[in-house]
Write an enzyme that holds these catalytic residues in place. Structure first.
Site, mmCIF file in Angstrom:
data_model
loop_
_atom_site.group_PDB
_atom_site.id
_atom_site.type_symbol
_atom_site.label_atom_id
_atom_site.label_comp_id
_atom_site.label_asym_id
_atom_site.label_seq_id
_atom_site.Cartn_x
_atom_site.Cartn_y
_atom_site.Cartn_z
ATOM 1 N N SER A 123 -34.298 -3.725 -15.062
ATOM 2 C CA SER A 123 -33.872 -4.649 -14.019
ATOM 3 C C SER A 123 -34.820 -4.661 -12.831
ATOM 4 O O SER A 123 -35.355 -3.622 -12.432
ATOM 5 C CB SER A 123 -32.467 -4.273 -13.536
ATOM 6 O OG SER A 123 -32.108 -5.009 -12.378
ATOM 7 N N LYS A 124 -34.989 -5.853 -12.248
ATOM 8 C CA LYS A 124 -35.822 -5.978 -11.050
ATOM 9 C C LYS A 124 -35.152 -5.350 -9.833
ATOM 10 O O LYS A 124 -35.795 -5.178 -8.794
ATOM 11 C CB LYS A 124 -36.128 -7.450 -10.769
ATOM 12 C CG LYS A 124 -34.914 -8.303 -10.454
ATOM 13 C CD LYS A 124 -35.312 -9.748 -10.234
ATOM 14 C CE LYS A 124 -34.112 -10.634 -9.934
ATOM 15 N NZ LYS A 124 -34.498 -12.050 -9.754
ATOM 16 N N ARG A 125 -33.881 -5.000 -9.969
ATOM 17 C CA ARG A 125 -33.154 -4.388 -8.848
ATOM 18 C C ARG A 125 -33.327 -2.873 -8.805
ATOM 19 O O ARG A 125 -32.783 -2.205 -7.928
ATOM 20 C CB ARG A 125 -31.674 -4.749 -8.930
ATOM 21 C CG ARG A 125 -31.406 -6.249 -8.777
ATOM 22 C CD ARG A 125 -29.926 -6.582 -8.879
ATOM 23 N NE ARG A 125 -29.687 -8.001 -8.682
ATOM 24 C CZ ARG A 125 -29.758 -8.919 -9.623
ATOM 25 N NH1 ARG A 125 -30.074 -8.553 -10.851
ATOM 26 N NH2 ARG A 125 -29.533 -10.192 -9.369
ATOM 27 N N GLU A 126 -34.065 -2.314 -9.773
ATOM 28 C CA GLU A 126 -34.208 -0.859 -9.830
ATOM 29 C C GLU A 126 -34.893 -0.293 -8.590
ATOM 30 O O GLU A 126 -34.506 0.756 -8.080
ATOM 31 C CB GLU A 126 -34.975 -0.443 -11.091
ATOM 32 C CG GLU A 126 -34.151 -0.540 -12.365
ATOM 33 C CD GLU A 126 -34.880 0.030 -13.570
ATOM 34 O OE1 GLU A 126 -35.470 1.106 -13.441
ATOM 35 O OE2 GLU A 126 -34.858 -0.615 -14.633
#
Length: 548
Positions: A252-255
């Protein structure tokens, strides 16, 4: 002719999953002699970040993915930013409203929440209750004057199931009774993603849409819109498998923001006002971030992480660039995620990947983002890429991370690349070579290295002897330096490391550097002797103090 597109939303930097999507579309276009379009889907004004568009385009260029049509190069189907195409969307929305295929809505967030709760309590999917009589433009204007948000919803046809023909997954059938009438125009006048992409794909003559599996559930609604607008033959869809991390979850790009947020919360002593200053944001924005309400722009995330000494996971293309990976590596690795090139080879050039690309070889199974494999790929590409290209990559990398090594000329940089054969990343080469380009007084000594190498087994005494022998050396060459150190080791009846390691710690502060003989020769006689003197003075004094 094949027309493929990549249409990122500028809500963050280019994630490796998005890069894979761009790459597959680009490979298809290049393999077939078709057209590749870059379109920026920036209609979500609240979530767009100011640096994202430029960074996404920079990252694509770094990967070697060039577009035939797009924001900066133009083309016959522009504009290529959706925020500049509102008049186009308005025309098609009006068409749907006039044909009773879409309708105005005036629900407040509270009213919608109540409807969703009712559906949840009844254990059924939320389906928006379509009005019997559609409101008209006068009703919409009246609602606006009353301060109510006005949106437009698409009336999803209910006469038959929607069948999606997917290249990867075959025939997928969706019951229209399970698809709610969805918003196609938001209260701010901007179209939603599901509407704008359909109009743009039609007007830009897109023939193939390759995207992630998570978009599969959007496809029936988009396909219904396509048919309602009378656009004719549908594009061909291919929904790629999900890429998962080594922990098993979706990559995920939210990591990165999530990791930073967790680290900040774990350290209650952090001065949040100072952190806001470092991140060039307000204290309110920091608190909003910690509360999970908003996410700062990525430069702010990176600046705060660097200030706190936190290493964030690599998930965006620029992260891998700054970690010293080659673009050839990333393209090669991403091209094999969820696709089989055929044959036994895995290390492949862009030309080979292009020639072998085939949509029929996309796989349904999830693909693993194996970082160990990526590192092995990078080691191989560093070894096999041309000297000119490797030097260019190294210079770009050094400039981006603002390394002192960037001050070296091409000859010195080429020498560093040569003596660091076998390096796994450009970062590894930079870290092993940085000591050559900083002042002797700025060398930072690793405490463990000092204790293990200098303060035990006569390390300082050996270093003093090495100093004298180097000082007496007339020709300061790699060969002479190596011969001297090996001879000294034989005289003392010890391994080479016992004489080389004290010298290494003296000149670079650690036990890790580029090959020692080359390092000393590149540092030069004067600087090498000066660093030995500094080391002997600093740690010789400490030793005497301990003994007294």
């Amino acid at each position: 002719m094949v027309v493929a597109r990549f249409a990122p939303s500028p809500t963050g930097y280019l994630h490796v999953g998005g890069a894979r999507t761009a790459l597959f579309n680009w490979l298809l276009a290049r393999q077939t002699g078709g057209t590749f379009i870059l379109r920026i889907e920036d209609t979500d004004q609240k979530r767009n970040t100011p640096t994202a568009i430029g960074q996404v385009m920079d990252d694509l260029r770094w990967l070697g993915i060039q577009w035939d049509e797009g924001p900066d190069v133009g083309g016959p189907n522009g504009p290529y930013l959706q925020s500049q195409r509102r008049d186009i969307y308005d025309k098609y929305i009006k068409k749907l409203i006039d044909e009773k295929k879409a309708y105005y809505c005036f629900d407040t967030p509270e009213e919608l929440d109540a409807l969703r709760k009712e559906a949840q309590d009844q254990r059924r999917n939320f389906i928006y209750p379509r009005p019997k009589d559609f409101p008209d433009a006068k009703d919409a204007e009246q609602a606006r004057t009353e301060g109510r948000a006005v949106t437009v919803r698409f009336a999803v046809p209910q006469d038959k199931p929607i069948v999606v023909q997917d290249i990867v997954r075959g025939e997928v059938t969706f019951a229209t009774s399970e698809i709610s009438d969805f918003i196609i125009q938001k209260s701010d006048g901007f179209p939603t993603y599901n509407f704008a992409c359909v109009v743009d794909d039609y007007l830009m003559k897109v023939t193939h849409i390759i995207r992630g599996q998570e978009h599969l559930n959007n496809t029936p609604g988009q396909q219904a819109l396509w048919e309602a607008l009378g656009f004719g033959e549908l594009p061909k869809y291919a929904h790629m498998s999900v890429t998962v991390s080594e922990t098993g979850g979706k990559l995920s790009k939210r990591e990165r923001p999530k990791s930073l947020c967790e680290a900040i919360k774990a350290r209650p002593d952090i001065d949040l006002e100072k952190l806001a200053e470092v991140g060039n944001i307000t204290l309110e924005e920091v608190n909003s971030f910690l509360d999970g309400q908003t996410t700062p722009d990525m430069p702010s995330i990176d600046a705060m992480a660097e200030y706190l000494g936190i290493v964030l996971p690599e998930v965006n293309v620029v992260d891998f660039f700054k970690s010293g990976y080659l673009p050839e590596t990333m393209v090669n690795f991403l091209a094999l995620l969820g696709a089989s090139p055929g044959g036994d080879r895995e290390i492949m050039s862009v030309d080979e990947l292009t020639k072998s690309f085939d949509l029929s070889r996309l796989t349904k199974a999830n693909s693993l983002f194996d970082r160990g494999k990526l590192l092995a790929f990078n080691t191989e590409h560093i070894r096999t890429v041309s000297e000119e290209k490797l030097l260019r990559h190294f210079k770009d990398y050094l400039k981006a991370i603002e390394s002192p090594v960037a001050s070296a000329d091409d000859e010195a940089l080429s020498k560093l690349l040569e003596i660091n054969t076998g390096a796994r990343t450009l970062a590894q080469i930079e870290q092993k070579s940085k000591f050559l380009f900083i002042a002797s007084e700025e060398i930072e000594y690793d405490e463990k290295a000092v204790k293990k190498v200098l303060l035990k087994n006569d390390g300082l005494a050996v270093l003093a002897t090495v100093h004298d022998k180097l000082a007496a050396m007339e020709q300061f060459t790699v060969e002479n330096i190596e011969n001297m150190l090996r001879s000294l080791a034989e005289e003392r009846e010890v391994g080479l490391g016992k004489v080389a390691q004290p010298l290494r710690v003296a000149i670079c502060g650690t036990t890790i550097s580029a090959p020692i003989f080359d390092s000393v020769e590149m540092l030069g006689k004067e600087n090498t002797l000066a660093r030995i003197d500094i080391t002997l003075k600093k740690f010789g004094t400490e030793t005497q103090g301990e003994r007294s």
